[in-house]
Structures are given as C-alpha cells and as structure tokens.
Design a protein around this motif. Structure first.
Motif, PDB file in Angstrom:
ATOM      1  N   GLY A  58       0.792  -1.217   0.000  1.00  0.00           N
ATOM      2  CA  GLY A  58       0.000   0.000   0.000  1.00  0.00           C
ATOM      3  C   GLY A  58       0.828   1.272   0.000  1.00  0.00           C
ATOM      4  O   GLY A  58       0.331   2.336  -0.359  1.00  0.00           O
ATOM      5  N   ALA A  59       2.092   1.157   0.415  1.00  0.00           N
ATOM      6  CA  ALA A  59       2.900   2.361   0.608  1.00  0.00           C
ATOM      7  C   ALA A  59       3.674   2.767  -0.624  1.00  0.00           C
ATOM      8  O   ALA A  59       3.770   3.959  -0.945  1.00  0.00           O
ATOM      9  CB  ALA A  59       3.864   2.148   1.777  1.00  0.00           C
ATOM     10  N   LEU A  60       4.271   1.812  -1.322  1.00  0.00           N
ATOM     11  CA  LEU A  60       5.202   2.133  -2.402  1.00  0.00           C
ATOM     12  C   LEU A  60       4.568   1.962  -3.768  1.00  0.00           C
ATOM     13  O   LEU A  60       3.753   1.050  -3.985  1.00  0.00           O
ATOM     14  CB  LEU A  60       6.435   1.232  -2.306  1.00  0.00           C
ATOM     15  N   ASP A  61       4.935   2.825  -4.692  1.00  0.00           N
ATOM     16  CA  ASP A  61       4.442   2.743  -6.065  1.00  0.00           C
ATOM     17  C   ASP A  61       5.515   2.289  -7.045  1.00  0.00           C
ATOM     18  O   ASP A  61       5.240   1.509  -7.952  1.00  0.00           O
ATOM     19  CB  ASP A  61       3.916   4.116  -6.516  1.00  0.00           C
ATOM     20  N   LEU A  62       6.736   2.794  -6.878  1.00  0.00           N
ATOM     21  CA  LEU A  62       7.800   2.525  -7.845  1.00  0.00           C
ATOM     22  C   LEU A  62       9.098   2.193  -7.130  1.00  0.00           C
ATOM     23  O   LEU A  62       9.393   2.751  -6.071  1.00  0.00           O
ATOM     24  CB  LEU A  62       8.064   3.766  -8.719  1.00  0.00           C
ATOM     25  N   VAL A  63       9.867   1.287  -7.740  1.00  0.00           N
ATOM     26  CA  VAL A  63      11.255   1.055  -7.323  1.00  0.00           C
ATOM     27  C   VAL A  63      12.142   1.382  -8.518  1.00  0.00           C
ATOM     28  O   VAL A  63      11.965   0.831  -9.608  1.00  0.00           O
ATOM     29  CB  VAL A  63      11.494  -0.396  -6.863  1.00  0.00           C
ATOM     30  N   VAL A  64      13.084   2.302  -8.308  1.00  0.00           N
ATOM     31  CA  VAL A  64      14.048   2.695  -9.334  1.00  0.00           C
ATOM     32  C   VAL A  64      15.383   2.086  -8.935  1.00  0.00           C
ATOM     33  O   VAL A  64      15.938   2.427  -7.889  1.00  0.00           O
ATOM     34  CB  VAL A  64      14.169   4.226  -9.430  1.00  0.00           C
ATOM     35  N   HIS A  65      15.888   1.159  -9.763  1.00  0.00           N
ATOM     36  CA  HIS A  65      17.121   0.459  -9.396  1.00  0.00           C
ATOM     37  C   HIS A  65      18.285   0.948 -10.230  1.00  0.00           C
ATOM     38  O   HIS A  65      18.219   1.020 -11.458  1.00  0.00           O
ATOM     39  CB  HIS A  65      16.968  -1.051  -9.590  1.00  0.00           C
ATOM     40  N   GLN A  66      19.377   1.260  -9.528  1.00  0.00           N
ATOM     41  CA  GLN A  66      20.549   1.833 -10.163  1.00  0.00           C
ATOM     42  C   GLN A  66      21.766   0.970  -9.870  1.00  0.00           C
ATOM     43  O   GLN A  66      21.862   0.340  -8.816  1.00  0.00           O
ATOM     44  CB  GLN A  66      20.775   3.249  -9.618  1.00  0.00           C
ATOM     45  N   SER A  67      22.711   0.941 -10.798  1.00  0.00           N
ATOM     46  CA  SER A  67      23.923   0.149 -10.588  1.00  0.00           C
ATOM     47  C   SER A  67      25.127   0.905 -11.123  1.00  0.00           C
ATOM     48  O   SER A  67      24.995   1.856 -11.901  1.00  0.00           O
ATOM     49  CB  SER A  67      23.813  -1.211 -11.274  1.00  0.00           C
ATOM     50  N   ARG A  68      26.296   0.463 -10.690  1.00  0.00           N
ATOM     51  CA  ARG A  68      27.541   1.045 -11.185  1.00  0.00           C
ATOM     52  C   ARG A  68      28.312  -0.025 -11.940  1.00  0.00           C
ATOM     53  O   ARG A  68      28.589  -1.107 -11.406  1.00  0.00           O
ATOM     54  CB  ARG A  68      28.385   1.583 -10.026  1.00  0.00           C
ATOM     55  N   ALA A  69      28.685   0.277 -13.171  1.00  0.00           N
ATOM     56  CA  ALA A  69      29.419  -0.665 -14.009  1.00  0.00           C
ATOM     57  C   ALA A  69      30.885  -0.686 -13.607  1.00  0.00           C
ATOM     58  O   ALA A  69      31.374   0.179 -12.877  1.00  0.00           O
ATOM     59  CB  ALA A  69      29.275  -0.281 -15.476  1.00  0.00           C
ATOM     60  N   ALA A  70      31.605  -1.686 -14.106  1.00  0.00           N
ATOM     61  CA  ALA A  70      33.034  -1.782 -13.818  1.00  0.00           C
ATOM     62  C   ALA A  70      33.791  -0.569 -14.333  1.00  0.00           C
ATOM     63  O   ALA A  70      34.840  -0.201 -13.790  1.00  0.00           O
ATOM     64  CB  ALA A  70      33.597  -3.047 -14.449  1.00  0.00           C
ATOM     65  N   SER A  71      33.266   0.079 -15.349  1.00  0.00           N
ATOM     66  CA  SER A  71      33.897   1.283 -15.900  1.00  0.00           C
ATOM     67  C   SER A  71      33.692   2.500 -15.030  1.00  0.00           C
ATOM     68  O   SER A  71      34.292   3.551 -15.280  1.00  0.00           O
ATOM     69  CB  SER A  71      33.328   1.563 -17.293  1.00  0.00           C
ATOM     70  N   GLY A  72      32.839   2.373 -14.010  1.00  0.00           N
ATOM     71  CA  GLY A  72      32.529   3.505 -13.143  1.00  0.00           C
ATOM     72  C   GLY A  72      31.246   4.216 -13.508  1.00  0.00           C
ATOM     73  O   GLY A  72      30.777   5.071 -12.760  1.00  0.00           O
ATOM     74  N   GLU A  73      30.647   3.879 -14.640  1.00  0.00           N
ATOM     75  CA  GLU A  73      29.399   4.526 -15.047  1.00  0.00           C
ATOM     76  C   GLU A  73      28.256   4.092 -14.153  1.00  0.00           C
ATOM     77  O   GLU A  73      28.125   2.918 -13.810  1.00  0.00           O
ATOM     78  CB  GLU A  73      29.072   4.176 -16.499  1.00  0.00           C
ATOM     79  N   ARG A  74      27.418   5.041 -13.790  1.00  0.00           N
ATOM     80  CA  ARG A  74      26.238   4.772 -12.966  1.00  0.00           C
ATOM     81  C   ARG A  74      25.002   4.926 -13.835  1.00  0.00           C
ATOM     82  O   ARG A  74      24.824   5.962 -14.477  1.00  0.00           O
ATOM     83  CB  ARG A  74      26.193   5.736 -11.781  1.00  0.00           C
ATOM     84  N   ARG A  75      24.164   3.894 -13.840  1.00  0.00           N
ATOM     85  CA  ARG A  75      22.996   3.918 -14.724  1.00  0.00           C
ATOM     86  C   ARG A  75      21.766   3.366 -14.027  1.00  0.00           C
ATOM     87  O   ARG A  75      21.869   2.416 -13.242  1.00  0.00           O
ATOM     88  CB  ARG A  75      23.253   3.092 -15.985  1.00  0.00           C
ATOM     89  N   VAL A  76      20.618   3.958 -14.328  1.00  0.00           N
ATOM     90  CA  VAL A  76      19.342   3.397 -13.897  1.00  0.00           C
ATOM     91  C   VAL A  76      19.004   2.258 -14.854  1.00  0.00           C
ATOM     92  O   VAL A  76      18.800   2.486 -16.049  1.00  0.00           O
ATOM     93  CB  VAL A  76      18.235   4.461 -13.914  1.00  0.00           C
ATOM     94  N   GLU A  77      18.965   1.037 -14.322  1.00  0.00           N
ATOM     95  CA  GLU A  77      18.774  -0.128 -15.181  1.00  0.00           C
ATOM     96  C   GLU A  77      17.362  -0.688 -15.131  1.00  0.00           C
ATOM     97  O   GLU A  77      16.938  -1.342 -16.079  1.00  0.00           O
ATOM     98  CB  GLU A  77      19.768  -1.228 -14.793  1.00  0.00           C
ATOM     99  N   HIS A  78      16.669  -0.482 -14.030  1.00  0.00           N
ATOM    100  CA  HIS A  78      15.319  -1.033 -13.891  1.00  0.00           C
ATOM    101  C   HIS A  78      14.407   0.008 -13.236  1.00  0.00           C
ATOM    102  O   HIS A  78      14.842   0.737 -12.343  1.00  0.00           O
ATOM    103  CB  HIS A  78      15.290  -2.285 -13.003  1.00  0.00           C
ATOM    104  N   VAL A  79      13.181   0.038 -13.682  1.00  0.00           N
ATOM    105  CA  VAL A  79      12.109   0.733 -12.978  1.00  0.00           C
ATOM    106  C   VAL A  79      10.948  -0.238 -12.904  1.00  0.00           C
ATOM    107  O   VAL A  79      10.516  -0.784 -13.934  1.00  0.00           O
ATOM    108  CB  VAL A  79      11.674   2.028 -13.694  1.00  0.00           C
ATOM    109  N   ALA A  80      10.481  -0.516 -11.691  1.00  0.00           N
ATOM    110  CA  ALA A  80       9.428  -1.517 -11.510  1.00  0.00           C
ATOM    111  C   ALA A  80       8.286  -0.939 -10.701  1.00  0.00           C
ATOM    112  O   ALA A  80       8.486  -0.168  -9.753  1.00  0.00           O
ATOM    113  CB  ALA A  80       9.983  -2.759 -10.808  1.00  0.00           C
ATOM    114  N   GLU A  81       7.099  -1.321 -11.080  1.00  0.00           N
ATOM    115  CA  GLU A  81       5.882  -0.962 -10.350  1.00  0.00           C
ATOM    116  C   GLU A  81       5.662  -1.964  -9.223  1.00  0.00           C
ATOM    117  O   GLU A  81       5.852  -3.168  -9.396  1.00  0.00           O
ATOM    118  CB  GLU A  81       4.700  -0.985 -11.323  1.00  0.00           C
TER     119      GLU A  81
END
Length: 392
Positions: free
Chosen positions: A327-350
């Motif tokens: 009932g509380a949460l609507d979205l989860v935004v998941h972020q990761s850091r690649a071996a190169s150091g780049e940070r990217r949002v890879e998943h968005v889930a309802e």
C-alpha cells in the motif's frame, strides 16, 4: 621534502609549547621557521615547504590537494602509506602518503576535534560529517590492522538535476520525464542499488520535480541532499555522545516529521526499524515521499524493506508488513555502477499486490544499452499517471 616538513612541524609545536612562538600569526611563524632551518633551499622550494608545513599544522596534510580537486569524489586512506581517490566512479592509487601513523593520527584528530568526536582504543570506530557536508569514516587499530583508515566521501554543494543526469548518461531523457511526472503526481518512490551506485544523487535529482509550494522534510544520517525548494526542513540524526547518551535516531526523526505537517517526507536512506514508521506514514496520507535502500534488484529492495520493518519489534506478522509495503510504495528505481565507473538506472518496476504479499512488475529495463518499456499494470500508480509512459 616530506621528512623536512614533518620535522619543521614538530619544531613549530615545540616552539608554541615553550612560548617561543611569535605573535605575527601562524603563517608568518612558519615562513620564519622555514627561512631559519632551510636557508639552503631556493625561494620556490622554501615557498612550497612553507605551504606543506602549514597544511600539516592546520589542515589535513597530504590530503589537502585531493580535497581541493573538484574531480575527486572520494578519498580512501588505507594506513599512512596508501591513499586512493575516486574520480568519475573509478578508483586510482595516488602518490600521496603520510609520513607515519602519527601524522595520519594528527590529521584524523583535526577532523574530529571540531565536531566533538574522537577515536581511541575504547571507541575505534567513528562516523562524522565535515562542515562542508562531506562524510567521514574512521577506523583505527586494533580493528584496522595496517594502521588508521580514513574514508572521506566528498560533498557536492549543488545536487545534480535530472537534466544533468541525462547528460551524464545515468538515465535516458524519456525515463527522466516519466520519473519526474511520477514525482509530481505524488507516487512514492524507492531508489535501490549497491554502495556507490549513485542512489542519493538520483534521489536528489528526483526531488527537484516536487512542486515548489509543497512543504518538504528531509531526514538523513549525514546531510547530503541539496533540495532547491523554498519550503524545506532538514533533519539530521545524532549519534550518542562519549557517555553513550543523547542519540537521536532516524526512526525518532521520522516519527517527529509526521507532526511537522509535511507534504513530502524524503528519507536519505532506510537502513533500520524506521522502515516501519515510513511505511505507516505512506499509508496514512503522506504519499509522494522518496527514499533509498541498499539492494541488488527491485525485488530485493522490497524484501529488504520488509525485513527492516520487522526489526522494529512491534509484533506485526510478516503478512501485515507485506500489506503495508504494497500500500505504501508505487515505484522502485534500481541503479547500478558498471566496472567502468558509469552509474545507470537499469530497472524501474511498479509495486503490485500478488498472492501472499507484494511483487514488482517491470516498467522499464535497460538491456544491452537499449531501453525496453512496458505500460504500468494498474493500481495506485496508473491512477496517478492516467496515461502510462511518455512517448519516446
């Protein structure tokens, strides 16, 4: 040069202790001492030596150049002879080193003393925050086997905006528009990811979509968020003092925030029993709040929130906690850091209700550099968005 600077620093301390120091100020005293003790050096070498002694006497010694470099995101000292720096998400060993453990210990003391904190054999761990907002962690022997360890996570005075994250490749423009729309329409969002993946940076950027007229209360262990809205109240937890008293936890601040008439509650990171209080707040009229959590995927993020809520010890059955999460949460935004150091949002889930509790349904995934979209399934999120994902 380093050995000479260390020796001159010692002489400076001795002269101050003996009352022989001058009255013209520390800088003048250092320059006079350098002129006396290092007359054989050239003018440029004496100038560099004086600066080195000043840094040893008042600043953080060899670390000063790193802390003055705007490209350095984090500084890691693994004992006196090993110093690493992080730039653009990549670690690199520097040529900087402390002369010995004593010099490193003095630098740590200069960090902690103005903050009313200290480390010793009885309390060999310490978390603190510098006046500029940078986070500091200290571990000393006997816990640190190779000498004192010092970690400084640099503070960025102005948080990144969503547009800047798009320019930096953290997320695509259509996804930024979608998430900004979710925030404006009061979707409750949890940002998940591993250590150093950029969760707080993304949280700060998402908060920029909160309408300026709303009252926002932020709650953090160490104040890192830099929201730009006018009606903002910033709260920071407080550790116990040297006598073990005076602690104010994140959980206490979440509870207190509910009495402050917030339109939005932004918790820097959920890591303990405050998860239950936050869930209850989101289920009782405080939709649109934001937070982060350490997790490896959106599904793991929900499981972790459930586990943390159970640590509150109020006797709620697991099924009831799952209902609170659904009932509380609507979205989860998941972020990761690649071996190169780049940070990217890879998943968005309802967040959706499933048999036996809560689950997630993928809305967005970055697969081999290609964005894959699916429309929201339904429930609270779809009601708020009333139109699904944006075009593009």
């Amino acid at each position: 040069m380093d050995e000479l600077a260390g020796a001159l620093r010692g002489r400076l301390i001795e002269r101050a202790r003996d009352g022989a120091a001058g009255s013209d100020g520390l800088e003048a005293e250092v320059r006079a001492l350098v002129d006396d003790e290092a007359a054989a050096l050239s003018d440029g070498e004496r100038e560099a030596l004086a600066g080195r002694v000043l840094r040893l006497a008042t600043g953080l010694g060899p670390l000063e150049p790193l802390l003055e470099d705007p490209t350095v995101e984090e500084v890691m000292v693994n004992g006196p002879g090993v110093v690493y720096a992080e730039r653009a998400g990549r670690l690199e060993r520097t040529e900087i080193a402390f002369a010995d453990e004593a010099e490193l210990g003095h630098a740590i003391e200069r960090i902690l003393a103005p903050l009313g904190r200290r480390v010793d054999e009885a309390s060999p761990l310490c978390d603190a925050r510098l006046p500029d907002g940078s986070r500091v962690n200290v571990v000393i022997p006997p816990l640190a086997l190779d000498g004192p360890c010092l970690t400084i996570r640099r503070f960025r005075r102005r948080g990144f905006s969503l547009d800047e994250l798009v320019e930096g490749g953290t997320l695509a423009a259509p996804l930024a528009r979608f998430l900004a729309d979710c925030v404006r329409r009061r979707a409750s969002i949890l940002v998940s990811g591993g250590t150093g993946s950029g969760k707080t940076t993304t949280l700060n950027a998402l908060s920029g979509a909160i309408p300026d007229g709303e009252r926002i209360v932020t709650i953090e262990d160490a104040a890192e968020l830099r929201l730009r809205q006018r009606h903002l109240v910033r709260l920071e937890s407080r550790p116990a003092n040297l006598e073990g008293k005076g602690e104010v936890t994140i959980r206490a601040l979440v509870r207190n925030a509910l009495r402050m008439r917030p339109d939005r509650i932004v918790v820097g990171e959920v890591r303990g029993p405050e998860a239950l209080d936050l869930l209850m707040a989101l289920n009782t009229g405080h939709e649109g709040s934001l937070s982060t959590v350490h997790a490896n995927s959106p599904e793991d993020a929900l499981r972790r929130i459930e586990t943390l809520a159970l640590t509150a010890g109020v006797g709620l059955p697991h099924s009831a906690v799952r209902e609170q999460v659904a009932g509380a949460l609507d979205l989860v935004v998941h972020q990761s850091r690649a071996a190169s150091g780049e940070r990217r949002v890879e998943h968005v889930a309802e967040v959706v209700r499933i048999a036996g509790g809560t689950g997630t349904r993928e809305i967005y995934r970055l697969r081999e550099g290609r964005p894959i979209w699916r429309a929201p399934l339904g429930g609270g999120l779809s009601e708020r968005l009333a139109g699904g994902r944006p075009a593009g």
